[in-house]
Scaffold this active site. Sequence first.
Site, PDB file in Angstrom:
ATOM      1  N   SER A 459       0.935  -1.311   0.052  1.00  0.00           N
ATOM      2  CA  SER A 459      -0.071  -0.050  -0.024  1.00  0.00           C
ATOM      3  C   SER A 459       0.760   1.311  -0.100  1.00  0.00           C
ATOM      4  O   SER A 459       2.046   1.182   0.445  1.00  0.00           O
ATOM      5  CB  SER A 459      -0.881  -0.026   1.148  1.00  0.00           C
ATOM      6  N   TYR A 472      -2.213  -0.688  10.518  1.00  0.00           N
ATOM      7  CA  TYR A 472      -2.124  -0.962   8.961  1.00  0.00           C
ATOM      8  C   TYR A 472      -0.922  -0.437   8.275  1.00  0.00           C
ATOM      9  O   TYR A 472      -0.481  -1.232   7.696  1.00  0.00           O
ATOM     10  CB  TYR A 472      -3.434  -0.003   8.387  1.00  0.00           C
TER      11      TYR A 472
END
Length: 590
Positions: A459, A472
Amino acid sequence: MASTQQVVRHFVDSGDGVRIAAYDGGNREGPTVVLVHGFPDSHVLWDGVVPLLAERFRVIRYDNRGVGASSAPKAASEYTMERFADDFAAVTGALCPGRPVHVLAHDWGSVGVWEYLSRPGAGDRVASFTSVSGPSQDQLAAYIFGGLRRPWRPRAFARALSQALRLTYMAFFSVPLLAPLVLRLALTSRAVRRHLVDGIPDDKIHHSAKLAADAARSVKTYRANYFRSFTRKRPIPVVDVPVQLIVNTKDRYVRPYGYDDAVRWVPRLWRRDIRAGHFSPMSHPQVMAAAVHDFADLAEGRQPGRALLRAQVGRPRGDFGDTLVAVSGAGSGIGRETAFAFAARGAELVISDIDEASVKDTAAEIAARGGVAHSYVLDVSDGDAVEAFAERVTAEHGVPDIVVNNAGIGHAGGFLDTPAEEFDRVMDVNFGGVVNGCRSFARRLVERGTGGHIVNVASMASYSPLQSLSAYCSSKAAAFMFSDCLRAELDAAGVGLTTICPGVINTNIIKTTRIDAPTGKGEQVDGRRGQLGMLFALRHYGPENVANAILSSTRKNKPIRPVAPEAYAFYAISRFAPQALRSTARLRVI
């Protein structure tokens, strides 16, 4: 299964007073494969390959003239490729008369088989030919001279010149007395022998104990053939048997482009490029054996596998035709669109997700579009489950050529507000899932020996810290760094690895993301979730863009690929102004 039998040594008269030592073993009831070695080896070269063939095939291998227990003629003229072809004809005629044989040959042994195949009726004796680092003399000379005659075509000229220069060592090997003396002295050194075979691990090196003496005697092969290869003029024969080329992309002597014109003279041609040096029969015995098995299957009328279909020269197919692709997290979002994109370009899919209904829906949609997909339920955070999944997939469908480790979950909230078990869950899925997928499939890709590609979906958060996304960001950063480390390890095996770093992508991740907020701020969080969902929707940058980036990066073997303008921008900032990102980490998105 028929049991293998003890190896029996025969001596075969080649017709010119030379006796060839041949070794006959394996399954005497099976089809016959003849293994032919090159310089400076003996039949021992094939010691790593034979066990992978012996259960199905009768395996015959022999020592070329001048090597091992075979006779060593004194005159260099007795080492021409015509004589090598005579030896092949004599061995096959004596040990398996009237039966066509499969052939696997390396280096000068392969060149000799090409010579044999130029003879009338050779196609009746050879069912298939697998050539390794031993191109046809006629074809290679035509390639070199064809390029050198066209200096106005710079690329072709440069390649032809490069290939010609790489063969100039043969001039030294053609010098009488000096070349045999140097070889006899040099090959007594273990360090020299290891350098000769490109540093292959000791347990894979198969050399005769008489290697130095064998090399000194059989080096006459170069004097008999090198200059003659470029001066003899005859029509280049068309070969009427199935031929597959195993092309070693790191071969220091025969470059991959040296085979580019082979299809002109071989109508039924297959080509497998592998990341290996000249002595791939030692470093990649499993590839040699698989090639022989695949060709034997074809000769017996069986449906060819994906690897053989991909190798067939001139066969039309999509970008990823005859390719098996595994995608995790394929029930929705990026994984679903990635599966659709690969299927649209000819791939067969193995898709998995923890949500059974969603992954079955993806498979059904692929089938409705004319593709092929096999769906499985999988929790990527469970290492044992992933290993069992990989074992099942390999048994039922084969080793996937491309593995996309995409499955992941979202999470938001400050570190101090996040329960320990929730932080661990995010790490187990987003990082552990990538590790588990790579552990189970990368090992199988390396063992297969024919390359492949892994895609790990990280990501933009990998390099863009935010205090509200600590779990995350940490999980994706771990996946990013793990991928960098693994990429370096897999490169030697020819397995590529791409790290995909999407930016703000309009998927259902906002709806499914768990948010841990301070006590009493639940309503505020729900409102913020709605705002973020609207922002993602208005951004209108869908998962199909990530899917296209995955396909493009796989094709081009890109190491890292940000997706979306903001992902590129933050990636650049992380490299040149990391403190700026550390400062923005104080911002709250939740």
